[in-house]
Write a protein that holds these residues in place. Sequence first.
Motif, PDB file in Angstrom:
ATOM      1  N   PHE A 436       1.146  11.957  -9.890  1.00 35.97           N
ATOM      2  CA  PHE A 436       0.067  12.637  -9.176  1.00 35.97           C
ATOM      3  C   PHE A 436      -1.291  11.966  -9.424  1.00 35.97           C
ATOM      4  N   GLN A 437      -1.560  11.588 -10.651  1.00 32.79           N
ATOM      5  CA  GLN A 437      -2.840  10.945 -10.948  1.00 32.79           C
ATOM      6  C   GLN A 437      -2.961   9.563 -10.290  1.00 32.79           C
ATOM      7  N   PRO A 438      -1.905   8.707 -10.305  1.00 31.93           N
ATOM      8  CA  PRO A 438      -2.002   7.455  -9.551  1.00 31.93           C
ATOM      9  C   PRO A 438      -2.265   7.681  -8.063  1.00 31.93           C
ATOM     10  N   LEU A 439      -1.696   8.745  -7.502  1.00 26.64           N
ATOM     11  CA  LEU A 439      -1.961   9.048  -6.099  1.00 26.64           C
ATOM     12  C   LEU A 439      -3.427   9.416  -5.885  1.00 26.64           C
ATOM     13  N   ILE A 440      -3.981  10.196  -6.795  1.00 23.93           N
ATOM     14  CA  ILE A 440      -5.398  10.553  -6.688  1.00 23.93           C
ATOM     15  C   ILE A 440      -6.269   9.297  -6.759  1.00 23.93           C
ATOM     16  N   ASN A 441      -5.918   8.371  -7.653  1.00 24.50           N
ATOM     17  CA  ASN A 441      -6.707   7.151  -7.805  1.00 24.50           C
ATOM     18  C   ASN A 441      -6.697   6.282  -6.542  1.00 24.50           C
ATOM     19  N   ASP A 442      -5.594   6.349  -5.771  1.00 27.84           N
ATOM     20  CA  ASP A 442      -5.473   5.525  -4.558  1.00 27.84           C
ATOM     21  C   ASP A 442      -5.849   6.282  -3.282  1.00 27.84           C
ATOM     22  N   TYR A 443      -6.268   7.529  -3.414  1.00 26.59           N
ATOM     23  CA  TYR A 443      -6.370   8.395  -2.242  1.00 26.59           C
ATOM     24  C   TYR A 443      -7.403   7.887  -1.228  1.00 26.59           C
ATOM     25  N   SER A 444      -8.513   7.418  -1.712  1.00 32.13           N
ATOM     26  CA  SER A 444      -9.553   6.927  -0.804  1.00 32.13           C
ATOM     27  C   SER A 444      -9.051   5.735   0.001  1.00 32.13           C
ATOM     28  N   TRP A 445      -8.334   4.824  -0.662  1.00 30.93           N
ATOM     29  CA  TRP A 445      -7.814   3.646   0.021  1.00 30.93           C
ATOM     30  C   TRP A 445      -6.741   4.034   1.047  1.00 30.93           C
ATOM     31  N   LEU A 446      -5.906   5.017   0.692  1.00 33.66           N
ATOM     32  CA  LEU A 446      -4.853   5.465   1.608  1.00 33.66           C
ATOM     33  C   LEU A 446      -5.452   6.043   2.893  1.00 33.66           C
ATOM     34  N   GLN A 447      -6.526   6.805   2.750  1.00 29.33           N
ATOM     35  CA  GLN A 447      -7.142   7.430   3.920  1.00 29.33           C
ATOM     36  C   GLN A 447      -7.729   6.398   4.878  1.00 29.33           C
ATOM     37  N   HIS A 448      -8.343   5.377   4.340  1.00 28.75           N
ATOM     38  CA  HIS A 448      -9.072   4.426   5.163  1.00 28.75           C
ATOM     39  C   HIS A 448      -8.301   3.143   5.449  1.00 28.75           C
ATOM     40  N   GLY A 449      -7.249   2.897   4.673  1.00 29.16           N
ATOM     41  CA  GLY A 449      -6.544   1.628   4.821  1.00 29.16           C
ATOM     42  C   GLY A 449      -5.219   1.728   5.554  1.00 29.16           C
TER      43      GLY A 449
END
Length: 528
Positions: A436-449
């Motif tokens: 869950f924490q790795p997903l939070i860390n990548d969340y901004s990139w996932l939304q925009h990338g």
Amino acid sequence: MAEIRLTKLEQGQTKIKNVPIAVTPEGFWCCPSPVVFQKTMKTQHPLNKPKPSSPPPKTPLPKKHSPGTDKKPTSIPSRSANTSDEQRNTSSGTPVVSERVSRSKIENLRRKVSIEFGEPGNSDLKVVLLGKQGFAVRLSVHKNVLAEYSSFFAHKLLEQQPGLSCLEIDDCEDIEIYVETVGLMYCKDLKQRLIKQNLSRVLRILKVAEQLGFDICIRLCLEYLEAVPWVGDEEEEKVVSSVLSLQGQGIGVTPVLKRVCSNALNPPKDTISDILDLVLKSNEERGRREMKSIVLKLLREGNCLPSSSGLADICSGTIYSSCRGCLSSLLFLFRQAAEPGFADKSLDSKEPVVKQIALEADNLLWLLEILADRRAADEFAVMWASQQELASLHAKLSIMCRHHVSCITARLYVGIGKGELLPSKDTRHSLLQTWFQPLINDYSWLQHGRRSFDRKVVEEGIGRTILTLPLEDQQSILLAWLGSFLKAGDNCPNLQKAFEVWWRRTFIRPYVEQTNPLQADGSMTSRE
């Protein structure tokens, strides 16, 4: 070019219509086209109309006009002229094809349509075909030809009493094709004649040839069906159903059926494994993407079939074998990318590793999608939850390399939230604790990338996954999320709905009293 003569009899009057037909080099007079039969039937409709209730005129019968010939009364021949025509027809020996129509309750008149078809020559047998639509077709044929080519006619002729020269065939479903199939017995090059037909007509000929026991025609029809392309699923189903009806009769239909069934040595498991390996190892992006979409669609279609349960077990075992291979490769690539000095290498040196990480992550995501569709992804959740080393290396890689892995985590949460997979409580808790924490860390990139990333669906899946845990575990995870959300805002998953549910369960409407659990269970039972 030859002619058939269409004769219509009513109330003692005769109207003769000449219709051109073709004749083969072998002397076989081709069957009239379906248009001729249809026109013949249409001419009956005016005759079937009820007459007015007024009494009929007292004029002599020859001066009456039928409703179908009122347009040109001067052209209607007299009874004597009709009789002479009929005598000429009879003297010529031309076989007559007749149709009888049932009596009308109003007119109580017998109407008859006759078709003169071909020339008798030295024929020694009349075959009368009685069609279901009312046609009665009389063919002038030869006993030796029919007995040689048709087991049906050979048997009928043996049963026939000596001296009889007429044979009746009742309830012909396809009288036009029946006549043509009999005519094929007179053709020297039957194969060449079949080539000129379309597939639908050959199937009709095959059906009649089967009824007649016309073995040569059946064999040539099967050769035609084996060679001709089948266009679309509808044609394929028609051909297969027609051929399967012959299978139990000892007729060689295997060459045709080889298109749709196989006795190859490789079992389905090996074939599917080969297909998966080819797709997973492809380095051509567009082809790999399109084939992944096609294979996924075909496997989904198979899921809908009740007979696919055995194939589902085969596919699942093959897919999990591929999953383990991709996971092993992904962990090896993460170790490479996490080595000291990797970030300082040139772009040309790093790019192959970065691309391979993206490829292996996409492969795993595709395999997970297949398993989730088949409701067989529980083991995948266990495998992913146990990847502690991969998760620890995640933080050491640049976000550009690692964010592809978080797509796998998000898809698992969505699957659990939708009920597509039902892993155990420990597996669900481990998935949240590890990833869950790795997903939070990548969340901004996932939304925009990633264009395919659906924030709303992912957040709903995460929230529902959390709420499947015991209340104490919900509290610890949601409080940790709250700290991240208050710092990152939109760059963190929005789990407010799940937070509200947890709050109400904890503070507003607790379902179990704060007493001994056994007493609480008893009190709940008593209230029920």
